[in-house]
Design a protein around this motif. Structure first.
Motif, mmCIF file in Angstrom:
data_model
loop_
_atom_site.group_PDB
_atom_site.id
_atom_site.type_symbol
_atom_site.label_atom_id
_atom_site.label_comp_id
_atom_site.label_asym_id
_atom_site.label_seq_id
_atom_site.Cartn_x
_atom_site.Cartn_y
_atom_site.Cartn_z
ATOM 1 N N LEU A 1 0.826 -1.206 0.000
ATOM 2 C CA LEU A 1 0.000 0.000 0.000
ATOM 3 C C LEU A 1 0.859 1.254 0.000
ATOM 4 O O LEU A 1 1.962 1.264 0.554
ATOM 5 N N THR A 2 0.331 2.291 -0.574
ATOM 6 C CA THR A 2 0.977 3.598 -0.441
ATOM 7 C C THR A 2 0.618 4.125 0.943
ATOM 8 O O THR A 2 -0.374 3.689 1.547
ATOM 9 N N PRO A 3 1.379 5.080 1.460
ATOM 10 C CA PRO A 3 1.015 5.664 2.757
ATOM 11 C C PRO A 3 -0.407 6.240 2.770
ATOM 12 O O PRO A 3 -1.121 6.100 3.759
ATOM 13 N N ALA A 4 -0.835 6.840 1.679
ATOM 14 C CA ALA A 4 -2.184 7.414 1.618
ATOM 15 C C ALA A 4 -3.247 6.310 1.677
ATOM 16 O O ALA A 4 -4.274 6.471 2.356
ATOM 17 N N ALA B 1 -7.417 3.425 4.789
ATOM 18 C CA ALA B 1 -7.950 2.160 5.294
ATOM 19 C C ALA B 1 -8.038 2.166 6.816
ATOM 20 O O ALA B 1 -9.004 1.669 7.393
ATOM 21 N N THR B 2 -7.025 2.744 7.481
ATOM 22 C CA THR B 2 -7.040 2.767 8.945
ATOM 23 C C THR B 2 -8.085 3.736 9.490
ATOM 24 O O THR B 2 -8.421 3.663 10.668
ATOM 25 N N ARG B 3 -8.606 4.621 8.661
ATOM 26 C CA ARG B 3 -9.709 5.487 9.091
ATOM 27 C C ARG B 3 -11.012 4.687 9.147
ATOM 28 O O ARG B 3 -11.937 5.054 9.860
ATOM 29 N N HIS C 1 6.254 -4.194 7.701
ATOM 30 C CA HIS C 1 7.231 -3.163 7.357
ATOM 31 C C HIS C 1 7.021 -2.522 5.991
ATOM 32 O O HIS C 1 7.322 -1.356 5.798
ATOM 33 N N ASP C 2 6.504 -3.264 5.007
ATOM 34 C CA ASP C 2 6.340 -2.679 3.677
ATOM 35 C C ASP C 2 4.861 -2.527 3.274
ATOM 36 O O ASP C 2 4.557 -2.275 2.116
ATOM 37 N N ALA C 3 3.957 -2.673 4.230
ATOM 38 C CA ALA C 3 2.511 -2.505 4.016
ATOM 39 C C ALA C 3 1.973 -3.434 2.930
ATOM 40 O O ALA C 3 1.089 -3.070 2.163
#
Length: 158
Positions: free
Chosen positions: A14-17, A22-24, A32-34
């Motif tokens: 995943l990208t940071p965005a 998703a965490t919202r 470590h690399d999502a």
């Protein structure tokens, strides 16, 4: 209501965005690399938790497979895979021709594939050990294996 730990394997990191979005929706822990996530989902059964998670976040994430993190009392890990329609239709037709419900057909096919893999791996290791024993003695081989295991990455110090 009990909570069930579920592993989410993604088709790509995943990208940071994407991870933030998703965490919202629900709390998720990422590796470590999502490329792999862990979620705790409240549901009466593990199967309902798998379905609830897929329904809540499948539109946000490139999900490959969702599994239960812990085995059930019979030692089974549940899988939740969303096949493309053509694949689902082909699997359903094969299960129908075998006279089995799709879920049972897939369960048996997976168990047979894992058994074949386990057997092939055991045969490969047996051949490798026999090859090694042709050039040394069992005590020397055991000593070498012990050294290799204690010096392997992640091995506990002696």
């Amino acid at each position: 209501m009990p909570h069930h730990a579920l592993d989410i394997t993604l088709t790509r990191p995943l990208t940071p965005a994407e991870l933030h979005q998703a965490t919202r929706t629900m709390p998720l822990a990422a590796n470590h690399d999502a490329s792999h996530l862990l979620a705790l989902v409240p549901a009466k059964t593990p199967s309902k938790a798998l379905n609830r998670l897929r329904h809540q976040i499948s539109s946000l994430l490139p999900i490959d497979v969702i599994t239960t993190h812990y085995p059930d009392p019979s030692g089974q890990i549940l899988l939740n895979v969303d096949f493309p329609p053509a694949t689902h239709a082909a699997l359903q037709a094969t299960a129908d021709s075998a006279g089995q419900p799709l879920r049972l057909y897939l369960q048996q096919a997976l168990q047979q594939a894992l058994a074949r893999h386990t057997s092939a791996e055991a045969d490969r290791l047996d051949r490798a050990v026999q090859h090694l024993l042709a050039g040394t003695t069992a005590p020397h081989l055991l000593t070498a294996i012990g050294r290799a295991l204690t010096h392997a990455p992640g091995a506990a110090p002696c």
